[in-house]
Structure formats: C-alpha cells, structure tokens
Scaffold this active site. Structure first.
Site, PDB file in Angstrom:
ATOM      1  N   PHE A   7       0.833  -1.195   0.000  1.00 18.91           N
ATOM      2  CA  PHE A   7       0.000   0.000   0.000  1.00 18.91           C
ATOM      3  C   PHE A   7       0.872   1.251   0.000  1.00 18.91           C
ATOM      4  O   PHE A   7       1.948   1.273   0.593  1.00 18.91           O
ATOM      5  CB  PHE A   7      -0.941  -0.001   1.202  1.00 18.91           C
ATOM      6  CG  PHE A   7      -1.972  -1.090   1.159  1.00 18.91           C
ATOM      7  CD1 PHE A   7      -3.140  -0.918   0.433  1.00 18.91           C
ATOM      8  CD2 PHE A   7      -1.762  -2.288   1.804  1.00 18.91           C
ATOM      9  CE1 PHE A   7      -4.093  -1.930   0.366  1.00 18.91           C
ATOM     10  CE2 PHE A   7      -2.702  -3.304   1.751  1.00 18.91           C
ATOM     11  CZ  PHE A   7      -3.874  -3.125   1.017  1.00 18.91           C
ATOM     12  N   GLU A   8       0.365   2.279  -0.638  1.00 18.93           N
ATOM     13  CA  GLU A   8       1.143   3.502  -0.874  1.00 18.93           C
ATOM     14  C   GLU A   8       1.690   4.131   0.398  1.00 18.93           C
ATOM     15  O   GLU A   8       2.775   4.706   0.403  1.00 18.93           O
ATOM     16  CB  GLU A   8       0.262   4.506  -1.617  1.00 18.93           C
ATOM     17  CG  GLU A   8       0.981   5.718  -2.128  1.00 18.93           C
ATOM     18  CD  GLU A   8       0.081   6.580  -2.995  1.00 18.93           C
ATOM     19  OE1 GLU A   8       0.300   7.801  -3.014  1.00 18.93           O
ATOM     20  OE2 GLU A   8      -0.842   6.033  -3.638  1.00 18.93           O
ATOM     21  N   ALA A   9       0.948   4.038   1.495  1.00 13.73           N
ATOM     22  CA  ALA A   9       1.414   4.648   2.743  1.00 13.73           C
ATOM     23  C   ALA A   9       2.526   3.851   3.406  1.00 13.73           C
ATOM     24  O   ALA A   9       3.094   4.305   4.408  1.00 13.73           O
ATOM     25  CB  ALA A   9       0.245   4.814   3.708  1.00 13.73           C
TER      26      ALA A   9
END
Length: 269
Positions: free
Chosen positions: A54-56
C-alpha cells in the site's frame, strides 16, 4: 463443482474478474477502491500468498479488520509484515520487486495510457477543466515502474477515448517499439484491462488494446459499440465465467458489506 451466482451486478463481475487475474505469491501494489477489493477476494479464494503493498507503506497486510477506505487508512497495516512509509513503498517498485500494479482510471486510450486528472478539456486548457478528478496519487509511478500493471474500470464510450484529456499514467505511449524504454520507464506496461464488459490485453507488435474475453451476456460487437476506438480481437476470444456463489458471498458479506466500493444493486434508470 463450481456454483455460479444467478444474481450479481456489473461491479461484482468486475471485481471477480479482476481477482482471477491475480496469481498466488505475487507482490501487488494496490490502488484505492476496487483493486483493494479484488486483492482481498483473491487472498480469500485462490491466492492466499499474495503480498499486497500500500502507498502509505504497509507491506504484506491481511485486511481482516475491514476494508480500508484509502491506501493511507490505518487498516492497511493489519497483520502487515512491516511498515516503512511512502518512499519505501515506491522504492520497491523502482528496484523491481513489484510484480503487478493494480490500478484504476477514469479514461483510457488504445495503448493503455490512463487519465485520472481531468475531463472535458485538453491540456492547453488545464486551468479550466469541466471535471477535476483526484489525480495520479501513486498510479503514475506504478505505471512507470511496476513489472506490469492491471487496469480495472467501468466500460463506457466516454471512458475509452482515442485521445486522452490528460496523460496521468503511461501505458505504451503511441505504440511505437521501445517507446517506454526511450522515455526512461522500467516497467513492461499494462498487461490487462478488466472492465464491466470485457477482459482485454494488448497486441505484442502494435501495442493496441485487444479483446481476449467478453463478460457474460456481452459479445465482441456489444463491447466494440461501447468503445470510442477500434479494438483488436484475439483469435481465441471466449466468454468469461460469471462470478461464483462463493465470490459474491465474500464480496457482499465479508469484504465490502457496507457497499463502500461495490454496490449490491443496480441504479434505477
């Protein structure tokens, strides 16, 4: 023996089709929304070894605490192997560790280039769009660097355009040989486009979009009628299997019971 669902929406068909394109033990960069639903469905059915990113910054999560509403939702960290942050997540793509970037878009052209920035005008009128969209997020980087991308989106003529209003995430540019490499991109480009009407790939030589399978109830002609540019057709085009009872049950009751991303009923006309 498989039991196919008798009642399902185009969105549910879309998610089931997307899930089936994901192989076990692959590292998959997850976009917001339907890609997250498709990844979770794959984990719960045929591909428990998928490692979502996930991007975070969460890597290897199992979304058993509920469906995240964005790639920065704290629920993306549930049972993650580790968390390091946005820069670390994108470093994985640049180092070649991401097998698939699973993304969506508002508009697509014959070569798999995506627009998620604006609609209703062209770049020379950037400051005055009719519709301002969310923008790239991480999708532009994913399209550049992931080994391959899978695109999932609704199928409407206005979304399948011969020329994009804005080029947010690059596919095969204009289809010329070596265009991605010449632009400095390391990923191979889009492998599949999954829509509410068809499963499509890209011709090896021309890089133009090609129908591989039609969704239940659709034909090559009906898919072409809803596309704003000519599509190639694979010699072995087939009809995609409908969602199973298990897949629909998982989507409605386990993954997205509140219908945040997958609607359970069709809108009335």
């Amino acid at each position: 023996m498989k039991q196919y669902a008798a009642d399902y929406t185009p969105q549910e068909m879309l998610v089931a089709a997307g899930s089936r394109q994901l192989e076990d033990n692959k590292v998959i960069f997850a976009g917001t929304g339907l890609p997250m639903v498709g990844i979770t469905l794959a984990q719960l059915t045929h591909a428990p070894g998928i490692i979502p990113v996930f991007e975070a910054g969460a890597v290897g999560s199992s979304l058993t605490r509920g469906l995240p509403l964005s790639v920065g939702d704290s629920r993306t960290s549930c049972k993650a192997h580790y968390m390091q942050g946005l820069s670390s997540a994108f470093e994985l793509t640049q180092r070649g560790f991401i097998d698939i970037g699973f993304i969506g878009g508002a508009e697509i052209d014959p070569y798999g280039n995506l627009n998620s920035t604006m609609m209703g005008c062209f770049p020379e009128e950037y400051q005055k769009p009719k519709v301002r969209l969310p923008g790239s997020g991480g999708a532009g980087d994913m399209a550049c660097s992931c080994t391959n991308t899978i695109i999932i989106m609704a199928h409407e003529p206005r979304r399948f355009a011969p020329r994009l209003n804005y080029y947010t995430s690059m596919g095969y540019f204009d289809g010329k040989p070596g265009a991605r490499k010449a632009a400095g991109l390391q990923g191979n480009g889009p492998a599949r486009v999954i829509t509410t009407k068809a499963l499509m790939g890209f011709d090896e030589e021309t890089k133009r979009m090609k129908i591989l399978a039609t969704m239940p109830g659709e034909t090559v002609a009906s898919v072409q009628d809803m596309t704003g540019f000519p599509l190639l057709v694979d010699d072995n085009v087939y009809e995609f299997e409908p969602p199973t009872v298990e897949e629909i049950g998982l989507i409605r009751e386990v993954i997205d019971p509140l219908g945040y991303f997958v609607k359970k009923t069709l809108k009335s006309s």
